[in-house]
Design an enzyme around this catalytic site. Structure first.
Site, PDB file in Angstrom:
ATOM      1  N   SER A  84     -43.131 -14.198   5.117  1.00  0.00           N
ATOM      2  CA  SER A  84     -42.699 -15.207   4.154  1.00  0.00           C
ATOM      3  C   SER A  84     -42.671 -14.609   2.743  1.00  0.00           C
ATOM      4  O   SER A  84     -41.991 -13.607   2.512  1.00  0.00           O
ATOM      5  CB  SER A  84     -43.608 -16.431   4.267  1.00  0.00           C
ATOM      6  OG  SER A  84     -43.019 -17.563   3.667  1.00  0.00           O
ATOM      7  N   HIS A 233     -42.172 -21.017  11.688  1.00  0.00           N
ATOM      8  CA  HIS A 233     -42.318 -20.096  10.560  1.00  0.00           C
ATOM      9  C   HIS A 233     -43.583 -19.244  10.685  1.00  0.00           C
ATOM     10  O   HIS A 233     -43.596 -18.083  10.282  1.00  0.00           O
ATOM     11  CB  HIS A 233     -42.353 -20.903   9.261  1.00  0.00           C
ATOM     12  CG  HIS A 233     -42.365 -20.062   8.017  1.00  0.00           C
ATOM     13  ND1 HIS A 233     -41.408 -19.091   7.769  1.00  0.00           N
ATOM     14  CD2 HIS A 233     -43.216 -20.044   6.953  1.00  0.00           C
ATOM     15  CE1 HIS A 233     -41.663 -18.517   6.593  1.00  0.00           C
ATOM     16  NE2 HIS A 233     -42.757 -19.070   6.093  1.00  0.00           N
TER      17      HIS A 233
END
Length: 253
Positions: A84, A233
Site C-alpha cells: 500500500s 487489500h
C-alpha cells in the site's frame, strides 16, 4: 529522521515497508518467512510505529529516509517489498535510487494519484478518540465502531495503540497523516525503473484495476503481475502462503 527498524535472518538484504496507519509488525508474516534465506530489515516509516514524528509526509522524504537507513546499516542494495503506501515508498526508491533496488515487490497499490478518499471515516474516528482518555483496547474498539463498520479495519488500527501514563495513545501521528493526506494519495515520481518488478494484487481489492496498466508499464519496464485469489487489500494477512510463495519464487528467479 531516525527510523525504528528490526533485522532478522542472514543472506541477501530485503527491505520491507508497511502501509498507512501500520507498523513493521504488519508484514511479519513475510519477514519471518524470508528470514531463513535473507537478511530482512523491516522499518517503521516516519509518523508510524516507533519512528520519529515529523510535520511533513511525502514520498520523496519517506524514500530518502529509507536510503539514509540503508547507508546507516551499510546496505548497498536490497530487494524492496512494500504494501500500500509502503509500496509507493518502495516504488519511489526504485524510480530515484535504482542502483539501490535489486528487485521490487509491490503489494496491492498502483503508481497513480488516487482520487477516492478511502480513509476519511478513519480520520474522523481518530479525531473523536483524541477527545477522550482511552483506558483499554475494548473501549477504543467501541469508540471506533461508531465510525468504522469493518471489524478487521478496527483490529488493524488497534495494533497501533500503546499504553503510557496518560492512558492508551496511538503510535502513528494521525494529525499529520490527515494534514498530509493529499501527499499520501499522490503518485510516486522519478525515472523509469528497469529492474525486475512484481506486482501482487488481491482479487477482491479495488486498489488496482486494468486502467492503471499503462502507468505500471511506463514506470516499471520489466514488470509482471500476479493476482492472489480470494484476497482483498491486506492480501498478505488473508492469503499468507500464496503471497509468500509468489514473493519467494520471484526473488529466486
Amino acid at each position: 529522521m531516525k527510523l525504528h527498524y528490526q533485522q532478522i535472518g542472514q543472506g541477501p538484504d530485503v527491505i520491507v515497508i508497511h502501509g498507512l496507519f501500520g507498523s513493521l509488525e504488519n508484514l511479519n508474516v513475510i519477514s519471518k518467512h524470508l528470514s531463513s534465506d535473507y537478511t530482512v530489515t523491516s522499518v517503521d516509516l516516519r509518523n508510524h510505529g516507533l519512528s520519529e514524528h515529523s510535520s511533513q509526509m511525502s514520498y520523496s522524504l519517506m524514500a530518502q529516509d529509507i536510503i539514509n537507513l540503508m547507508d546507516e546499516l551499510g546496505i548497498e542494495h536490497a530487494h524492496f517489498i512494500g504494501h500500500s503506501m509502503g509500496g509507493k515508498v518502495a516504488m519511489h526508491c526504485a524510480l530515484n535510487f535504482a542502483e539501490r533496488v535489486t528487485k521490487l515487490v509491490i503489494l496491492d497499490i498502483a503508481p497513480v494519484t488516487y482520487q477516492e478518499r478511502r480513509h476519511d471515516n478513519i480520520f474522523t474516528a481518530l479525531d473523536a478518540s483524541a477527545q477522550q482518555v482511552i483506558n483499554d483496547r475494548k473501549q477504543a474498539d467501541l469508540l471506533l465502531a461508531d465510525y468504522i463498520d469493518e471489524p478487521g479495519v478496527r483490529q488493524f488500527l488497534l495494533k497501533s495503540l500503546k499504553k503510557d501514563e496518560l492512558g492508551m495513545q496511538w503510535k502513528f501521528n494521525h494529525t499529520v497523516l490527515q494534514q498530509e493526506y493529499a501527499n499520501i494519495l499522490a503518485a510516486p515520481t522519478g525515472t523509469p525503473y528497469s529492474g525486475p518488478t512484481l506486482v501482487l494484487k488481491g482479487s477482491l481489492s479495488p486498489y488496482i484495476d486494468s486502467s492503471q496498466r499503462p502507468a505500471f508499464l511506463a514506470l516499471f519496464t520489466n514488470c509482471q503481475a500476479k493476482v492472489i485469489q480470494g484476497a482483498g487489500h491486506w492480501l498478505h494477512a488473508e492469503k499468507p502462503s500464496a503471497v509468500n510463495i509468489a514473493i519467494t519464487g520471484f526473488l529466486l528467479s
